[in-house]
Structures are given as structure tokens and as C-alpha cells.
Design a protein around this motif. Structure first.
Motif, PDB file in Angstrom:
ATOM      1  N   SER A 171       0.819  -1.217   0.000  1.00 50.20           N
ATOM      2  CA  SER A 171       0.000   0.000   0.000  1.00 50.20           C
ATOM      3  C   SER A 171       0.849   1.262   0.000  1.00 50.20           C
ATOM      4  O   SER A 171       0.315   2.370  -0.123  1.00 50.20           O
ATOM      5  CB  SER A 171      -0.937   0.013   1.218  1.00 50.20           C
ATOM      6  N   GLY A 172       2.159   1.091   0.190  1.00 53.52           N
ATOM      7  CA  GLY A 172       3.041   2.252   0.214  1.00 53.52           C
ATOM      8  C   GLY A 172       2.994   3.025   1.513  1.00 53.52           C
ATOM      9  O   GLY A 172       3.442   4.180   1.583  1.00 53.52           O
ATOM     10  N   ALA A 173       2.482   2.409   2.579  1.00 46.24           N
ATOM     11  CA  ALA A 173       2.401   3.075   3.880  1.00 46.24           C
ATOM     12  C   ALA A 173       3.788   3.111   4.519  1.00 46.24           C
ATOM     13  O   ALA A 173       4.610   2.207   4.298  1.00 46.24           O
ATOM     14  CB  ALA A 173       1.417   2.349   4.792  1.00 46.24           C
ATOM     15  N   PRO A 174       4.080   4.140   5.341  1.00 48.01           N
ATOM     16  CA  PRO A 174       5.374   4.201   6.031  1.00 48.01           C
ATOM     17  C   PRO A 174       5.538   3.012   6.974  1.00 48.01           C
ATOM     18  O   PRO A 174       4.571   2.573   7.609  1.00 48.01           O
ATOM     19  CB  PRO A 174       5.316   5.525   6.794  1.00 48.01           C
ATOM     20  N   SER A 175       6.758   2.488   7.070  1.00 52.98           N
ATOM     21  CA  SER A 175       6.992   1.249   7.823  1.00 52.98           C
ATOM     22  C   SER A 175       6.673   1.377   9.306  1.00 52.98           C
ATOM     23  O   SER A 175       6.280   0.394   9.944  1.00 52.98           O
ATOM     24  CB  SER A 175       8.456   0.808   7.652  1.00 52.98           C
ATOM     25  N   HIS A 176       6.816   2.560   9.889  1.00 51.80           N
ATOM     26  CA  HIS A 176       6.600   2.705  11.328  1.00 51.80           C
ATOM     27  C   HIS A 176       5.258   3.366  11.654  1.00 51.80           C
ATOM     28  O   HIS A 176       4.948   3.606  12.804  1.00 51.80           O
ATOM     29  CB  HIS A 176       7.737   3.520  11.956  1.00 51.80           C
ATOM     30  N   GLY A 177       4.457   3.692  10.631  1.00 52.05           N
ATOM     31  CA  GLY A 177       3.159   4.315  10.876  1.00 52.05           C
ATOM     32  C   GLY A 177       2.064   3.286  11.029  1.00 52.05           C
ATOM     33  O   GLY A 177       2.255   2.093  10.817  1.00 52.05           O
ATOM     34  N   SER A 178       0.878   3.739  11.411  1.00 55.24           N
ATOM     35  CA  SER A 178      -0.271   2.840  11.527  1.00 55.24           C
ATOM     36  C   SER A 178      -0.839   2.557  10.140  1.00 55.24           C
ATOM     37  O   SER A 178      -0.700   3.365   9.219  1.00 55.24           O
ATOM     38  CB  SER A 178      -1.344   3.482  12.412  1.00 55.24           C
ATOM     39  N   HIS A 179      -1.464   1.384  10.000  1.00 55.11           N
ATOM     40  CA  HIS A 179      -2.005   1.004   8.692  1.00 55.11           C
ATOM     41  C   HIS A 179      -3.183   0.057   8.893  1.00 55.11           C
ATOM     42  O   HIS A 179      -3.131  -0.846   9.731  1.00 55.11           O
ATOM     43  CB  HIS A 179      -0.922   0.320   7.850  1.00 55.11           C
ATOM     44  N   ASP A 180      -4.235   0.241   8.110  1.00 54.67           N
ATOM     45  CA  ASP A 180      -5.417  -0.623   8.173  1.00 54.67           C
ATOM     46  C   ASP A 180      -5.274  -1.710   7.110  1.00 54.67           C
ATOM     47  O   ASP A 180      -5.510  -1.471   5.924  1.00 54.67           O
ATOM     48  CB  ASP A 180      -6.680   0.209   7.927  1.00 54.67           C
ATOM     49  N   HIS A 181      -4.876  -2.919   7.537  1.00 51.62           N
ATOM     50  CA  HIS A 181      -4.662  -3.987   6.558  1.00 51.62           C
ATOM     51  C   HIS A 181      -5.958  -4.687   6.157  1.00 51.62           C
ATOM     52  O   HIS A 181      -5.932  -5.632   5.363  1.00 51.62           O
ATOM     53  CB  HIS A 181      -3.644  -5.019   7.095  1.00 51.62           C
ATOM     54  N   THR A 182      -7.095  -4.218   6.679  1.00 50.62           N
ATOM     55  CA  THR A 182      -8.384  -4.799   6.279  1.00 50.62           C
ATOM     56  C   THR A 182      -8.974  -4.098   5.066  1.00 50.62           C
ATOM     57  O   THR A 182      -9.953  -4.562   4.490  1.00 50.62           O
ATOM     58  CB  THR A 182      -9.399  -4.726   7.444  1.00 50.62           C
ATOM     59  N   SER A 183      -8.386  -2.963   4.674  1.00 48.04           N
ATOM     60  CA  SER A 183      -8.899  -2.189   3.542  1.00 48.04           C
ATOM     61  C   SER A 183      -7.925  -2.253   2.370  1.00 48.04           C
ATOM     62  O   SER A 183      -6.723  -2.065   2.536  1.00 48.04           O
ATOM     63  CB  SER A 183      -9.110  -0.724   3.951  1.00 48.04           C
ATOM     64  N   ASP A 184      -8.462  -2.508   1.163  1.00 43.08           N
ATOM     65  CA  ASP A 184      -7.623  -2.620  -0.036  1.00 43.08           C
ATOM     66  C   ASP A 184      -7.638  -1.347  -0.882  1.00 43.08           C
ATOM     67  O   ASP A 184      -7.110  -1.333  -1.996  1.00 43.08           O
ATOM     68  CB  ASP A 184      -8.100  -3.795  -0.910  1.00 43.08           C
ATOM     69  N   HIS A 185      -8.236  -0.274  -0.388  1.00 45.42           N
ATOM     70  CA  HIS A 185      -8.406   0.935  -1.200  1.00 45.42           C
ATOM     71  C   HIS A 185      -7.084   1.540  -1.642  1.00 45.42           C
ATOM     72  O   HIS A 185      -6.981   2.106  -2.731  1.00 45.42           O
ATOM     73  CB  HIS A 185      -9.213   1.987  -0.419  1.00 45.42           C
ATOM     74  N   GLU A 186      -6.048   1.444  -0.797  1.00 51.04           N
ATOM     75  CA  GLU A 186      -4.777   2.097  -1.111  1.00 51.04           C
ATOM     76  C   GLU A 186      -3.842   1.214  -1.936  1.00 51.04           C
ATOM     77  O   GLU A 186      -2.755   1.631  -2.309  1.00 51.04           O
ATOM     78  CB  GLU A 186      -4.073   2.509   0.196  1.00 51.04           C
ATOM     79  N   LEU A 187      -4.275   0.000  -2.237  1.00 58.57           N
ATOM     80  CA  LEU A 187      -3.419  -0.902  -3.003  1.00 58.57           C
ATOM     81  C   LEU A 187      -3.396  -0.516  -4.480  1.00 58.57           C
ATOM     82  O   LEU A 187      -4.462  -0.340  -5.086  1.00 58.57           O
ATOM     83  CB  LEU A 187      -3.928  -2.348  -2.890  1.00 58.57           C
ATOM     84  N   PRO A 188      -2.214  -0.401  -5.097  1.00 62.27           N
ATOM     85  CA  PRO A 188      -2.159  -0.176  -6.545  1.00 62.27           C
ATOM     86  C   PRO A 188      -2.618  -1.429  -7.291  1.00 62.27           C
ATOM     87  O   PRO A 188      -2.560  -2.540  -6.762  1.00 62.27           O
ATOM     88  CB  PRO A 188      -0.670   0.107  -6.798  1.00 62.27           C
ATOM     89  N   ASP A 189      -3.066  -1.264  -8.525  1.00 67.42           N
ATOM     90  CA  ASP A 189      -3.632  -2.378  -9.293  1.00 67.42           C
ATOM     91  C   ASP A 189      -2.642  -3.528  -9.467  1.00 67.42           C
ATOM     92  O   ASP A 189      -3.007  -4.698  -9.408  1.00 67.42           O
ATOM     93  CB  ASP A 189      -4.087  -1.887 -10.675  1.00 67.42           C
ATOM     94  N   TYR A 190      -1.347  -3.201  -9.667  1.00 66.96           N
ATOM     95  CA  TYR A 190      -0.369  -4.264  -9.930  1.00 66.96           C
ATOM     96  C   TYR A 190      -0.109  -5.133  -8.693  1.00 66.96           C
ATOM     97  O   TYR A 190       0.431  -6.230  -8.798  1.00 66.96           O
ATOM     98  CB  TYR A 190       0.944  -3.677 -10.457  1.00 66.96           C
ATOM     99  N   SER A 191      -0.476  -4.649  -7.496  1.00 61.86           N
ATOM    100  CA  SER A 191      -0.277  -5.431  -6.266  1.00 61.86           C
ATOM    101  C   SER A 191      -1.475  -6.305  -5.931  1.00 61.86           C
ATOM    102  O   SER A 191      -1.363  -7.229  -5.123  1.00 61.86           O
ATOM    103  CB  SER A 191      -0.012  -4.497  -5.084  1.00 61.86           C
ATOM    104  N   ARG A 192      -2.602  -6.024  -6.557  1.00 61.43           N
ATOM    105  CA  ARG A 192      -3.825  -6.750  -6.184  1.00 61.43           C
ATOM    106  C   ARG A 192      -3.766  -8.224  -6.571  1.00 61.43           C
ATOM    107  O   ARG A 192      -4.257  -9.084  -5.852  1.00 61.43           O
ATOM    108  CB  ARG A 192      -5.056  -6.087  -6.816  1.00 61.43           C
ATOM    109  N   GLU A 193      -3.163  -8.515  -7.724  1.00 61.36           N
ATOM    110  CA  GLU A 193      -3.061  -9.917  -8.135  1.00 61.36           C
ATOM    111  C   GLU A 193      -2.160 -10.694  -7.181  1.00 61.36           C
ATOM    112  O   GLU A 193      -2.470 -11.825  -6.797  1.00 61.36           O
ATOM    113  CB  GLU A 193      -2.520 -10.005  -9.561  1.00 61.36           C
ATOM    114  N   ASP A 194      -1.042 -10.079  -6.785  1.00 63.98           N
ATOM    115  CA  ASP A 194      -0.164 -10.713  -5.798  1.00 63.98           C
ATOM    116  C   ASP A 194      -0.899 -10.948  -4.485  1.00 63.98           C
ATOM    117  O   ASP A 194      -0.730 -11.990  -3.840  1.00 63.98           O
ATOM    118  CB  ASP A 194       1.063  -9.828  -5.535  1.00 63.98           C
ATOM    119  N   LEU A 195      -1.726  -9.974  -4.102  1.00 60.09           N
ATOM    120  CA  LEU A 195      -2.472 -10.104  -2.847  1.00 60.09           C
ATOM    121  C   LEU A 195      -3.460 -11.265  -2.930  1.00 60.09           C
ATOM    122  O   LEU A 195      -3.605 -12.030  -1.966  1.00 60.09           O
ATOM    123  CB  LEU A 195      -3.214  -8.804  -2.529  1.00 60.09           C
ATOM    124  N   GLN A 196      -4.141 -11.418  -4.082  1.00 57.16           N
ATOM    125  CA  GLN A 196      -5.078 -12.535  -4.245  1.00 57.16           C
ATOM    126  C   GLN A 196      -4.352 -13.876  -4.123  1.00 57.16           C
ATOM    127  O   GLN A 196      -4.838 -14.804  -3.476  1.00 57.16           O
ATOM    128  CB  GLN A 196      -5.785 -12.440  -5.605  1.00 57.16           C
TER     129      GLN A 196
END
Length: 528
Positions: A171-196
Motif C-alpha cells: 500500500s506504500g504506507a510508512p513502515s513505522h506508521g499505523s495502517h489498516d490492513h483490512t482495507s484494499d483501497h490504497e493498493l495499486p492495481d499491480y499489487s492486487r493480483e499478488d495479494l489474491q
């Protein structure tokens, strides 16, 4: 005012459970006294058992403790059983309660070691087939000595950790910041297939691990709660229990691992999904960072937990104390050598075990109704009309089918109680009882992998935080369990029907590995 109060009470009743479910439970509570007082106590007893099985089957709608507990309280109140009988059932099975209270909590303090081991398997082994076999075998081995729920809880923790790490990086979130891993909105299209693909990969591993807990859980007296109940009624200790089960469990575990290999090799039933290269790189980098940041104190904790694990295996194998008491020693040793000394830190360890412990107490209340109303007496008498191996097969299948739709602890408890009663009344011999105990144990443990209802570890996986993240639904679990269900059930059935169980048991007697037991209320004392 009265209407709004009643409405609020109804809304509070069973919380967020569906309206139809609430009305069904209310209907049960109205129906039972009518059946008991106006029609037949026997019919009312069977109605209660079926209602309780319904609450177990609908565990995803509402945890069975509340609706099942209401039914049990009502049963005592209207006279289906007495509080004295319920207490007797609890007292007879106190070792099982100690197992759940102390052993599950004890393993909680060894999670770091287990997390370390499973993390290394995923990051260090390249072959998906080998990783799958390692997950299945490791889960089986650990579940033979630990509690299956705790083993699957650790593997879920590993999966959630890796999923959140990859999701954050993708998702490109900073490594030490908070992140909601239940939401896919911030994922770029090319990462979605890998995620599936990563979701499918984790589904594969979690299902292999879940089945592994069943493969190992059936082998020893501490593998599943019903094993301890059955072993206690039979008077078997750790080593004797494992030896008596081995004619069935040894072929089953080899065939289970072979099934794991085949479904991965031929990529059937949604298995065989490889870990995407991009994901692997992220996970390996994460593990390397964790290793670099591991302090000497962290390493000392891992060594201490490893030593405690060895003590646990030795203590159980040599039966140095009751299982629950060995679990208590694990709590004391693990907390002493890992710096956990505050009360609230220790309290968290009991959160996983106590709800199920309370539910088990409700199981025994329903068992008390079965005993007092003699509900299973005609069924047991009919099954006992069969002779030889066919009698064992009938018990195996009866337990297996019920365990697919209900909870295997409840089914195993009911059947072993009734068979023990038949033994004490002289309907069967002690040798028959021992064989039937093996059939009941394997019947409740093997076919029950068919659905999440039967196996507590499967149900825990389905209701965990990881299930929605990796899109693991009830139907998908049932579908992915099909090859294991067919193989484990058939191998168990063949070993029992073929006479191998009887043949090998006679050989164990001749070798002095097991002994004939005298008939007694407490489960049988050895007579050498």
C-alpha cells in the motif's frame, strides 16, 4: 414504557444474534416444559439434545455457551436432571477442566517459540509442497502434546503478521506508521493480483495446519479434550492411550501427509498456490529485520521456552502428573524465565481457554440429562447387537456422522459415558469396552474435519481475524476439507473393519506394552 422495556430486553437477549435465531431459542425454552410435563420426559430429553446440537451447529450465529447454557439451566429447573448429577459429571471429568484451564494458558506463554519456528518455515523453505508438508506435520506433532486450539492460534498469528506486513508495504504506507490492513483501497492495481495469490497461499497453509491438528490430536490423550475424557473413563495413561490408538492413527497420519502432498502436487481443491516472488521478498526482508533486532534477552526467552517444551513432552510421556498440573508447571516456568510477573499479564493467557471450559461444563449438564433420562440406552443396545468388527465400525460411523454436524467433544463424551455404563452393567466385556473406546475416539476425531462444526480448531480458524482477510468462508473450508475428509474417514474405517485394530491390540498385550484393566467406576485400575 412497558413496551419499550420489553423491546430493550428482547434486543439485549443474545445480543447481535439474528432475529430468527433468538425466536428459535425462545421457542425451545417454551417447548421443553410442555414436552416434559405433558407428553414424555424421554421425548423432552431427546428434544433438548437436538436443540443443544443445533446451538453447536449454529456457533457462527451465537457462541453456544449462552443458548446452550439457558437450555441446560432449564433442564435442571424442570427436573430433567439434578444439579447433583451435573456436579458428579463435572467431578468425574475434573482432569479435562484442568487441561483446558492450565494447559492452554501454559502454551500461551510459549507462543514466541512457536511463532519463531513457523516464521522460519515460510521464509527459509522455497518449495510450496515442502512448506505445506512442514505445516501439516508440525501442527500434527505439536497437537499431539499441546492443545490444538493454541497451535492453530499461533499459526493464525503468523498469518496475520505476514499479511499485515505485505499489505502495508504494497500500500506504500510508512513502515513505522499505523495502517489498516483490512482495507484494499490504497493498493495499486499491480499489487492486487499478488495479494489474491497470497491470500490463496495462506488459505492453503492454514487448512493444512488445521488438518494437522486433527491428525496429531487423535493420537494422544492430550490432543483433544474428548481424548482425555475417553482415556480417563478407560483408565489409560499417556503412553497406553497412544499405543492403543496407533493401529488406526499411524496409517491415518501417513495417508494424511500423502493427501497433503497430492493436493499440492496436482493443484486440486484450491490447493497448490505458490507464494508470489514479490511477497516472498517482502517477508524475507521483514524476517531479517526482526532477526537483526532480536536482543540477547529475546534469545534467552526462546531457549527457555525450548527447554520447557522438552519438559512438557517428557512430563506427559512419563505421566509425571495430571495433564492439567503439568500445564500449571508450564505456566510457572514460562512466566518465571520470560519476565512475566504481573497479574494482568498472566490473566490474558486464560482468555482463550475459559469460554470453552464454561461451554464444556454445559456439555456435562446435557450429558447428565442423557444419563438420567436414559436417552441413549436403546441406541447403544441396538449397536451392541452387532458383533466383532462390525460393532466397532457402527460406533466409528455413528460418532463420525454426529461429529460432522456437532461438536466432537460433546459426541465423544456422550458415547463413552453410555458405553461405560454398559460395561458396569455387564452388557459388554472389558476388552470390548477398550476396542469401542478406540472406535469412539477415532470416530470423533477423523470424520469431524468435514466441517468447522466438528473441530474446535477449525471453528476457531473460521471465526478468527484472519478468515475475512484471506476470504476463508464456511463453504470454502468445507470444500477444501473434502480430500482430507474422504481419506481420513476411509483409512480409519478400513483399519477398524479389516481387523487390524484387534490384531495389533492382541500383539501389544503379548509384548506387555498394554495391560488388561479391572472394571471400576473410576475408569479401571490395572490388573497385571
Amino acid at each position: 414504557m412497558q413496551q419499550s422495556f420489553l423491546d430493550a430486553t428482547y434486543r439485549n437477549f443474545l445480543g447481535q444474534a439474528p432475529k430468527w435465531y433468538k425466536l428459535t431459542i425462545i421457542g425451545f425454552l417454551i417447548l421443553n416444559p410442555i414436552l416434559f410435563f405433558l407428553i414424555s420426559p424421554y421425548i423432552a430429553g431427546w428434544a433438548l439434545v437436538l436443540e443443544f446440537i443445533f446451538t453447536l451447529a449454529m456457533a457462527l450465529k451465537c457462541y453456544p455457551l449462552q443458548p446452550g447454557g439457558l437450555l441446560a439451566i432449564q433442564a435442571v429447573a424442570i427436573g430433567m436432571t439434578s444439579s447433583k448429577t451435573v456436579l458428579h459429571e463435572l467431578t468425574v471429568n475434573y482432569e479435562v477442566l484442568l487441561l483446558l484451564i492450565f494447559m492452554v494458558a501454559g502454551i500461551y506463554f510459549m507462543k514466541n517459540l512457536l511463532l519463531f519456528l513457523f516464521t522460519k518455515i515460510i521464509t527459509k523453505v522455497q518449495s510450496k509442497i515442502v512448506v505445506s508438508l512442514l505445516f501439516c506435520f508440525s501442527s500434527a506433532f505439536l497437537s499431539a502434546f499441546l492443545d490444538a486450539l493454541t497451535v492453530i492460534a499461533v499459526i493464525i498469528s503468523v498469518a496475520v503478521g505476514f499479511y499485515s506486513v505485505y499489505h502495508k508495504v504494497a500500500s506504500g504506507a510508512p513502515s513505522h506508521g499505523s495502517h489498516d490492513h483490512t482495507s484494499d483501497h490504497e493498493l495499486p492495481d499491480y499489487s492486487r493480483e499478488d495479494l489474491q495469490d497470497f491470500r490463496a497461499y495462506l488459505r492453503n497453509l492454514l487448512m493444512h495446519a488445521g488438518v494437522g491438528t486433527a491428525l496429531g490430536g487423535v493420537m494422544t490423550i492430550v490432543g483433544e479434550p474428548q481424548n482425555l475424557i475417553i482415556g480417563q473413563q478407560a483408565g489409560w495413561e499417556f503412553a497406553e492411550f497412544a499405543i492403543r490408538m496407533s493401529p488406526v492413527t499411524i496409517p491415518v497420519i501417513f495417508c494424511g501427509l500423502l493427501t497433503c502432498f497430492l493436493v499440492e502436487k496436482f493443484k486440486v481443491f484450491s490447493y497448490g498456490v505458490a507464494l508470489p516472488d514479490n511477497v516472498r521478498k517482502i517477508l524475507v526482508d521483514f524476517d531479517a529485520e526482526e532477526t537483526k533486532n532480536r536482543t540477547m534477552a529475546d534469545k534467552a526467552k526462546l531457549v527457555a521456552q525450548g527447554a520447557i517444551a522438552i519438559w512438557l513432552i517428557v512430563g506427559l510421556a512419563m505421566h509425571l502428573a495430571a495433564v492439567g498440573l503439568i500445564g500449571l508447571t508450564v505456566i510457572i516456568l514460562a512466566t518465571s524465565f520470560t519476565g512475566v510477573i504481573e497479574e494482568h499479564q498472566i490473566g490474558h493467557a486464560f482468555e482463550e481457554a475459559l469460554p470453552f471450559t464454561a461451554l464444556l461444563a454445559v456439555f456435562f449438564a446435557v450429558v447428565a440429562v442423557i444419563v438420567d433420562q436414559q436417552l441413549f440406552t436403546p441406541v447403544i443396545s441396538w449397536v451392541l447387537t452387532f458383533e466383532g468388527n462390525m460393532q466397532l465400525v457402527m460406533f466409528y460411523l455413528a460418532n463420525g456422522v454426529l461429529s460432522m454436524v456437532s461438536d466432537n467433544v460433546f459426541v465423544g463424551t456422550v458415547y463413552i459415558t453410555e458405553v461405560k455404563k454398559a460395561l458396569l452393567e455387564g452388557q459388554i466385556t472389558r476388552d470390548q469396552f477398550d476396542m469401542l473406546a478406540v472406535a469412539i475416539n477415532t470416530g470423533t476425531n477423523l470424520p469431524s474435519v468435514a466441517t468447522p462444526n466438528g473441530q474446535a480448531a477449525f471453528l476457531f480458524l473460521l471465526t478468527s481475524a484472519i478468515a475475512p482477510l484471506i476470504r476463508l468462508s464456511y463453504g470454502r473450508m468445507v470444500y477444501m476439507a473434502i480430500p482430507y475428509t474422504v481419506v481420513l474417514t476411509l483409512v480409519g474405517l478400513i483399519t477398524i473393519y479389516s481387523g487390524m485394530l484387534v490384531e495389533y491390540t492382541d500383539m501389544f498385550y503379548d509384548m506387555g506394552l498394554i495391560h488388561h484393566h479391572a472394571i471400576s467406576d473410576g475408569g479401571g485400575s490395572s490388573s497385571h
